[in-house]
Motif scaffolding. Structure first.
Motif, PDB file in Angstrom:
ATOM      1  N   GLN A   1     -33.905 -87.559 -20.432  1.00 40.72           N
ATOM      2  CA  GLN A   1     -34.845 -86.479 -20.726  1.00 40.72           C
ATOM      3  C   GLN A   1     -35.234 -85.687 -19.479  1.00 40.72           C
ATOM      4  OE1 GLN A   1     -37.288 -88.666 -24.368  1.00 40.72           O
ATOM      5  NE2 GLN A   1     -38.410 -87.653 -22.732  1.00 40.72           N
ATOM      6  N   VAL A   2     -35.495 -86.413 -18.401  1.00 41.94           N
ATOM      7  CA  VAL A   2     -35.921 -85.731 -17.184  1.00 41.94           C
ATOM      8  C   VAL A   2     -34.863 -84.725 -16.725  1.00 41.94           C
ATOM      9  CG1 VAL A   2     -36.525 -86.020 -14.762  1.00 41.94           C
ATOM     10  CG2 VAL A   2     -37.383 -87.636 -16.435  1.00 41.94           C
TER      11      VAL A   2
ATOM     12  N   PHE B   1     -35.132 -81.471 -18.623  1.00 48.61           N
ATOM     13  CA  PHE B   1     -36.221 -80.603 -18.172  1.00 48.61           C
ATOM     14  C   PHE B   1     -35.962 -80.051 -16.774  1.00 48.61           C
ATOM     15  CE2 PHE B   1     -38.544 -83.102 -21.458  1.00 48.61           C
ATOM     16  CZ  PHE B   1     -38.792 -82.026 -22.300  1.00 48.61           C
ATOM     17  N   LYS B   2     -35.310 -80.826 -15.921  1.00 53.37           N
ATOM     18  CA  LYS B   2     -34.945 -80.290 -14.601  1.00 53.37           C
ATOM     19  C   LYS B   2     -33.997 -79.107 -14.758  1.00 53.37           C
ATOM     20  CE  LYS B   2     -35.357 -84.282 -11.505  1.00 53.37           C
ATOM     21  NZ  LYS B   2     -34.600 -85.288 -10.731  1.00 53.37           N
TER      22      LYS B   2
ATOM     23  N   LEU C   1     -33.932 -77.049 -17.008  1.00 49.05           N
ATOM     24  CA  LEU C   1     -34.685 -75.900 -17.509  1.00 49.05           C
ATOM     25  C   LEU C   1     -35.721 -75.372 -16.519  1.00 49.05           C
ATOM     26  CD1 LEU C   1     -35.237 -77.219 -21.133  1.00 49.05           C
ATOM     27  CD2 LEU C   1     -33.779 -75.302 -20.470  1.00 49.05           C
ATOM     28  N   SER C   2     -35.939 -76.091 -15.436  1.00 55.73           N
ATOM     29  CA  SER C   2     -37.035 -75.671 -14.559  1.00 55.73           C
ATOM     30  C   SER C   2     -36.551 -74.786 -13.420  1.00 55.73           C
ATOM     31  CB  SER C   2     -37.814 -76.882 -14.054  1.00 55.73           C
ATOM     32  OG  SER C   2     -36.979 -77.820 -13.452  1.00 55.73           O
ATOM     33  N   ASN C   3     -35.842 -73.769 -13.786  1.00 55.90           N
ATOM     34  CA  ASN C   3     -35.352 -72.787 -12.824  1.00 55.90           C
ATOM     35  C   ASN C   3     -35.207 -71.460 -13.561  1.00 55.90           C
ATOM     36  OD1 ASN C   3     -32.751 -71.269 -11.937  1.00 55.90           O
ATOM     37  ND2 ASN C   3     -33.398 -72.372 -10.109  1.00 55.90           N
ATOM     38  N   LYS C   4     -35.752 -70.417 -12.977  1.00 54.75           N
ATOM     39  CA  LYS C   4     -35.813 -69.113 -13.634  1.00 54.75           C
ATOM     40  C   LYS C   4     -34.431 -68.609 -14.068  1.00 54.75           C
ATOM     41  CE  LYS C   4     -37.787 -64.550 -12.390  1.00 54.75           C
ATOM     42  NZ  LYS C   4     -36.841 -64.015 -11.361  1.00 54.75           N
TER      43      LYS C   4
ATOM     44  N   LEU D   1     -32.950 -70.645 -16.986  1.00 63.12           N
ATOM     45  CA  LEU D   1     -33.601 -70.283 -18.251  1.00 63.12           C
ATOM     46  C   LEU D   1     -33.080 -68.936 -18.752  1.00 63.12           C
ATOM     47  CD1 LEU D   1     -37.406 -71.153 -18.042  1.00 63.12           C
ATOM     48  CD2 LEU D   1     -35.722 -72.040 -19.644  1.00 63.12           C
TER      49      LEU D   1
ATOM     50  N   LEU E   1     -29.755 -69.167 -20.431  1.00 58.68           N
ATOM     51  CA  LEU E   1     -29.853 -69.650 -21.813  1.00 58.68           C
ATOM     52  C   LEU E   1     -30.299 -68.546 -22.767  1.00 58.68           C
ATOM     53  CD1 LEU E   1     -31.326 -73.229 -21.423  1.00 58.68           C
ATOM     54  CD2 LEU E   1     -29.058 -72.606 -22.229  1.00 58.68           C
ATOM     55  N   THR E   2     -31.238 -67.738 -22.334  1.00 58.96           N
ATOM     56  CA  THR E   2     -31.672 -66.662 -23.240  1.00 58.96           C
ATOM     57  C   THR E   2     -30.558 -65.623 -23.395  1.00 58.96           C
ATOM     58  OG1 THR E   2     -32.722 -65.199 -21.614  1.00 58.96           O
ATOM     59  CG2 THR E   2     -34.050 -66.999 -22.453  1.00 58.96           C
TER      60      THR E   2
ATOM     61  N   LEU F   1     -29.710 -78.453 -27.977  1.00 57.35           N
ATOM     62  CA  LEU F   1     -30.985 -77.746 -28.073  1.00 57.35           C
ATOM     63  C   LEU F   1     -31.832 -78.307 -29.205  1.00 57.35           C
ATOM     64  CD1 LEU F   1     -29.546 -74.246 -27.274  1.00 57.35           C
ATOM     65  CD2 LEU F   1     -31.396 -75.347 -26.016  1.00 57.35           C
TER      66      LEU F   1
ATOM     67  N   LEU G   1     -33.405 -81.453 -27.947  1.00 59.81           N
ATOM     68  CA  LEU G   1     -34.548 -81.125 -27.098  1.00 59.81           C
ATOM     69  C   LEU G   1     -35.777 -80.789 -27.944  1.00 59.81           C
ATOM     70  CD1 LEU G   1     -35.970 -80.344 -24.471  1.00 59.81           C
ATOM     71  CD2 LEU G   1     -34.863 -78.102 -24.625  1.00 59.81           C
TER      72      LEU G   1
ATOM     73  N   ILE H   1     -39.507 -82.703 -27.959  1.00 59.63           N
ATOM     74  CA  ILE H   1     -40.808 -82.041 -27.840  1.00 59.63           C
ATOM     75  C   ILE H   1     -41.699 -82.381 -29.042  1.00 59.63           C
ATOM     76  CG2 ILE H   1     -42.014 -79.822 -27.676  1.00 59.63           C
ATOM     77  CD1 ILE H   1     -40.308 -80.155 -25.313  1.00 59.63           C
TER      78      ILE H   1
END
Lengths: 100, 100
Positions: free
Chosen positions: B3-4, B7-8, B10-13, B16, B19-20, B89, B92, B96
């Motif tokens: 899991q970590v 999230f890692k 995803l923790s970069n602009k 992210l 992905l969008t 996804l 994920l 959540i």
DNA sequence: TTGGTATATCGGAAAAAGTCGATATACATT
DNA sequence: AATGTATATCGACTTTTTCCGATATACCAA
């Protein structure tokens, strides 16, 4: 709140654990006098003891989670209690389901 | 997958954003010859150009997202195409909604 | 097989995060 | 006022992440 900050808050094993503990405090923490889990949450000391990390680290981790709107705090006397923030978690769920 | 690590990832602009972009490639990338967005995704070069970061950085970012099961790749000739991984996804989203 | 293009991998410098012990602050009790 | 307890903040050190340029690899075309 910046999306990246939310995911950064979640990208640490201990912080994720804290969130799962706070999801069901009665399963993870001993009874507390003077404060019920549902209303105010769990105090810092309990979380710190369970985590095994230092007091300062856990205090910082809790504020990281709070800045990301994943938890909220209440001060009662000399204790600070933290609990899940349902609105913030809902917003996170929405981000996952609609933006990425 | 840990899991970590999800999230890692995803923790970069920029990651992210990728992905969008991949959620609606037709809105974010020019038409591609020989490969449609739906089936194979978008090639590395297109993503790199749009991001403004270096080729090596984007290549690494894509593999971080892939290791987190958030995207998948297909090689066609000399191009590697990346697209969203719906299963990852979904998983994920489940994390959540049920674990934190 | 030689050269060109697309992507991956490597090595490194700079910035950020993890984590601690020490100290400060806030509140309660005597 | 003085002391004790709970939490927050600070300063420092270590580890991890960011991001790059250089190089390697894979594939294609002539």
């Amino acid at each position: 709140m910046d999306q990246v900050e939310i995911f950064k808050a979640l990208s640490n094993k201990t912080r994720l654990q804290i969130l799962t503990w706070l999801k069901a405090p009665e399963l993870h923490f001993p009874e507390q006098p003077n404060a019920d889990f549902e209303n105010v949450g769990v105090c810092v000391g309990q979380i710190q003891m369970k985590s095994g990390l230092s007091q300062s680290t856990i205090s910082e981790y809790l504020s990281i989670l709070q800045r990301a709107d994943l938890i909220s705090s209440t001060r009662l006397g000399q204790w600070t209690y933290y609990k899940r923030n349902k609105e913030g978690l809902k917003k996170l769920s929405d981000i996952i389901n609609t933006e990425i």
